[in-house]
Scaffold this motif. Structure first.
Motif, PDB file in Angstrom:
ATOM      1  N   LEU A 249       0.823  -1.211   0.000  1.00 25.56           N
ATOM      2  CA  LEU A 249       0.000   0.000   0.000  1.00 25.56           C
ATOM      3  C   LEU A 249       0.859   1.263   0.000  1.00 25.56           C
ATOM      4  O   LEU A 249       0.490   2.264  -0.624  1.00 25.56           O
ATOM      5  N   ALA A 250       2.000   1.217   0.686  1.00 25.34           N
ATOM      6  CA  ALA A 250       2.902   2.374   0.661  1.00 25.34           C
ATOM      7  C   ALA A 250       3.492   2.571  -0.727  1.00 25.34           C
ATOM      8  O   ALA A 250       3.664   3.718  -1.184  1.00 25.34           O
ATOM      9  N   GLY A 251       3.815   1.471  -1.410  1.00 21.47           N
ATOM     10  CA  GLY A 251       4.306   1.584  -2.781  1.00 21.47           C
ATOM     11  C   GLY A 251       3.276   2.191  -3.705  1.00 21.47           C
ATOM     12  O   GLY A 251       3.603   3.014  -4.571  1.00 21.47           O
ATOM     13  N   ARG A 252       2.014   1.826  -3.512  1.00 18.53           N
ATOM     14  CA  ARG A 252       0.950   2.414  -4.323  1.00 18.53           C
ATOM     15  C   ARG A 252       0.797   3.898  -4.007  1.00 18.53           C
ATOM     16  O   ARG A 252       0.586   4.722  -4.919  1.00 18.53           O
ATOM     17  N   SER A 253       0.903   4.254  -2.720  1.00 15.44           N
ATOM     18  CA  SER A 253       0.829   5.670  -2.343  1.00 15.44           C
ATOM     19  C   SER A 253       1.984   6.461  -2.936  1.00 15.44           C
ATOM     20  O   SER A 253       1.820   7.623  -3.332  1.00 15.44           O
ATOM     21  N   LEU A 254       3.150   5.837  -2.993  1.00 13.99           N
ATOM     22  CA  LEU A 254       4.316   6.510  -3.565  1.00 13.99           C
ATOM     23  C   LEU A 254       4.088   6.830  -5.042  1.00 13.99           C
ATOM     24  O   LEU A 254       4.412   7.932  -5.505  1.00 13.99           O
ATOM     25  N   ARG A 255       3.513   5.891  -5.780  1.00 17.44           N
ATOM     26  CA  ARG A 255       3.281   6.119  -7.211  1.00 17.44           C
ATOM     27  C   ARG A 255       2.210   7.184  -7.455  1.00 17.44           C
ATOM     28  O   ARG A 255       2.229   7.854  -8.487  1.00 17.44           O
ATOM     29  N   ARG A 256       1.304   7.343  -6.502  1.00 15.18           N
ATOM     30  CA  ARG A 256       0.220   8.304  -6.667  1.00 15.18           C
ATOM     31  C   ARG A 256       0.455   9.605  -5.913  1.00 15.18           C
ATOM     32  O   ARG A 256      -0.427  10.474  -5.898  1.00 15.18           O
ATOM     33  N   ALA A 257       1.603   9.751  -5.287  1.00 15.11           N
ATOM     34  CA  ALA A 257       1.882  10.943  -4.475  1.00 15.11           C
ATOM     35  C   ALA A 257       1.874  12.201  -5.338  1.00 15.11           C
ATOM     36  O   ALA A 257       2.505  12.254  -6.394  1.00 15.11           O
ATOM     37  N   GLU A 258       1.139  13.212  -4.862  1.00 12.28           N
ATOM     38  CA  GLU A 258       1.051  14.484  -5.582  1.00 12.28           C
ATOM     39  C   GLU A 258       1.570  15.655  -4.765  1.00 12.28           C
ATOM     40  O   GLU A 258       1.647  16.775  -5.279  1.00 12.28           O
ATOM     41  N   THR A 259       1.902  15.417  -3.496  1.00  9.45           N
ATOM     42  CA  THR A 259       2.426  16.475  -2.634  1.00  9.45           C
ATOM     43  C   THR A 259       3.701  15.982  -1.960  1.00  9.45           C
ATOM     44  O   THR A 259       3.925  14.766  -1.845  1.00  9.45           O
ATOM     45  N   PRO A 260       4.561  16.912  -1.508  1.00 11.14           N
ATOM     46  CA  PRO A 260       5.816  16.501  -0.869  1.00 11.14           C
ATOM     47  C   PRO A 260       5.609  15.626   0.364  1.00 11.14           C
ATOM     48  O   PRO A 260       6.340  14.652   0.564  1.00 11.14           O
ATOM     49  N   GLU A 261       4.597  15.958   1.208  1.00  5.58           N
ATOM     50  CA  GLU A 261       4.408  15.167   2.417  1.00  5.58           C
ATOM     51  C   GLU A 261       3.951  13.747   2.111  1.00  5.58           C
ATOM     52  O   GLU A 261       4.336  12.793   2.794  1.00  5.58           O
ATOM     53  N   ARG A 262       3.139  13.572   1.055  1.00  2.00           N
ATOM     54  CA  ARG A 262       2.714  12.223   0.670  1.00  2.00           C
ATOM     55  C   ARG A 262       3.905  11.404   0.174  1.00  2.00           C
ATOM     56  O   ARG A 262       4.045  10.220   0.482  1.00  2.00           O
ATOM     57  N   LEU A 263       4.746  12.057  -0.625  1.00  5.17           N
ATOM     58  CA  LEU A 263       5.932  11.379  -1.152  1.00  5.17           C
ATOM     59  C   LEU A 263       6.874  10.982  -0.024  1.00  5.17           C
ATOM     60  O   LEU A 263       7.348   9.829   0.041  1.00  5.17           O
ATOM     61  N   LEU A 264       7.136  11.910   0.905  1.00  2.00           N
ATOM     62  CA  LEU A 264       8.054  11.629   2.008  1.00  2.00           C
ATOM     63  C   LEU A 264       7.473  10.576   2.948  1.00  2.00           C
ATOM     64  O   LEU A 264       8.205   9.695   3.430  1.00  2.00           O
ATOM     65  N   ALA A 265       6.168  10.623   3.198  1.00  2.00           N
ATOM     66  CA  ALA A 265       5.535   9.637   4.071  1.00  2.00           C
ATOM     67  C   ALA A 265       5.658   8.231   3.492  1.00  2.00           C
ATOM     68  O   ALA A 265       5.973   7.270   4.198  1.00  2.00           O
ATOM     69  N   ALA A 266       5.415   8.108   2.185  1.00  2.00           N
ATOM     70  CA  ALA A 266       5.537   6.795   1.548  1.00  2.00           C
ATOM     71  C   ALA A 266       6.968   6.287   1.610  1.00  2.00           C
ATOM     72  O   ALA A 266       7.215   5.097   1.843  1.00  2.00           O
TER      73      ALA A 266
END
Length: 438
Positions: A249-266
């Protein structure tokens, strides 16, 4: 004597070590206090002896067993933080020629000292909290003085926390003795494999089949054993598959990240899926308790309508109270372990946060990413384990929602409040505040 001297040299509370040591002692204190409160609550039912005493003791025993998981997570957080605080220094000693026996002695002394300080603080916290917890009503009266256990039992449980902390540190020495350079360089652990999901699916199907076939058993003891065995197997396999699910699920969030905090969290989650899972694994048991206990309480409340026996009516209300208290205590343990782990990870990643700050990233963005790295897995675990429990108890859950929807709603609201409490606890711990105290 050389081990004691080296332990003091490596573990004395200097400015750089004060924050990890304070966090470790706090974690041990919270673990001890919660353990003592849970044990005291369970033992308090022995004060009243009648025909329902056995039933209350069985239900209290089940609640205590269910709370072992979040308490174990919190205790493990304390042990890992203690080990992490001296792993690198001991690895340096090993690389400079120190023997494994010397490193082991220093580890035992350091871990025992922190655990003892934390356990002593936990006893004080237990004594201060017991009167408040004693206001809870069971069997038509407040627990009151039943929350205060014999000093010998208190000392034995506190000593058990210390022993577990020391044993955990000694077990962690195997990694240090095998590869001190790997510890010093923070070698990345292997990731979870997809085969775990296959095993989990097979176990869940078998457990569902076993629960659907309970009517074939005539002996009540056998039925209870099959039901508890099915639940235990599912909870065990969820703990096995959890890191893999978190990673996917984190890998999926990483591919769909649109903001810096989402990318860093993943990225934070993918760096250590096992660690991300450990922070929230206690919620697996909590969600199971919420679904199973909520459905059972709803069915008991619906079946009690029209009855006049005061003891039976009190039992129905006490079951719901026990479910809510178990959920609250479980989330309290999850809150404490999440905050402790986040403080430890922030200290561990101080160089990362410093570099991000130099690159111009806002500290608020870093904090949002840190919180998201916990709340994401927490929500996945809560919903996933509740869904699995609902599938296992599909007929019972459906009937309970129709027979007593208010009871189910109260339990669901308590579960949601626990999740919000974790979110609030994480918001109180800012990266800049933690790093400033280090």
């Amino acid at each position: 004597m050389r081990a004691f001297s080296l332990a003091w040299l490596l573990g004395r509370p200097t400015r750089g070590r004060r924050a990890p040591q304070l966090l470790t002692a706090t974690a041990y204190a919270l673990t001890t206090a919660l353990l003592l409160l849970v044990a005291a609550g369970g033992l308090s039912f022995r004060t009243v002896q009648d025909e329902l005493t056995g039933m209350y003791l069985i239900l209290a025993g089940i609640a205590v067993v269910l709370l072992v998981v979040p308490l174990a997570v919190l205790g493990a957080a304390a042990a890992r933080l203690s080990a992490r605080s001296h792993d690198e220094r001991l690895a340096t000693v090993r690389l400079l020629g120190g023997t494994p026996a010397l490193a082991g002695a220093v580890t035992v002394i350091d871990s025992a000292a922190l655990a003892l300080v934390g356990a002593a603080g936990g006893i004080v916290l237990y004594l201060a909290s017991a009167p408040v917890v004693g206001l809870l009503h069971f069997r038509g009266r407040a627990i009151g003085s039943g929350m205060f256990m014999h000093p010998g039992i208190v000392a034995a449980l506190a000593l058990a926390v210390v022993v577990i902390g020391v044993v955990s540190a000694v077990v962690g020495l195997r990694r240090l003795n095998v590869s001190p350079l790997g510890v010093r360089l923070r070698t990345v652990a292997p990731t979870a494999r997809w085969i775990r999901a296959v095993i989990a699916a097979v176990v869940i199907v078998l457990a569902f089949s076993a629960l659907q076939g309970l009517s074939a058993f005539r002996d009540l003891a056998v039925m209870i054993a099959v039901m508890l065995g099915a639940f235990a197997a599912v909870l065990a396999v969820l703990n096995v598959v959890g890191p893999w699910v978190v990673r996917v699920l984190a890998g999926r969030s990483l591919r769909r990240a649109e903001t810096p905090e989402r990318l860093l969290a993943a990225r934070i989650i993918l760096e250590a899926p096992q660690a991300a899972w450990r922070q929230v694994s206690g919620v697996t048991m909590t969600s199971f308790v919420a679904v199973f206990g909520g459905a059972g309480a709803a069915m008991m409340r619906a079946s009690a309508s029209g009855r006049t026996d005061p003891q039976e009516l009190a039992l129905v209300g006490d079951v719901l109270t026990g479910v809510l208290v178990t959920i609250a205590a479980s989330f309290l343990g999850v809150c404490c372990s999440a905050v402790i782990n986040q403080c430890a990870l922030t200290l561990d990643r101080r160089d990362l946060y410093s570099n991000l700050d130099r690159l111009g990233m806002d500290p608020a963005t870093m904090d949002r990413a840190r919180v998201r790295s916990v709340m994401g897995p927490l929500l996945w675990v809560s919903l996933g384990s509740a869904l699995v429990a609902g599938v296992l108890l599909l007929p019972l859950v459906g009937i309970a929602m129709i027979a007593s929807p208010l009871t189910v709603l109260v339990v669901a609201a308590t579960l949601a409040a626990g999740i919000l409490a974790v979110r609030g606890a994480l918001a109180l711990v800012g990266s800049r505040t933690v790093l400033r105290t280090a």
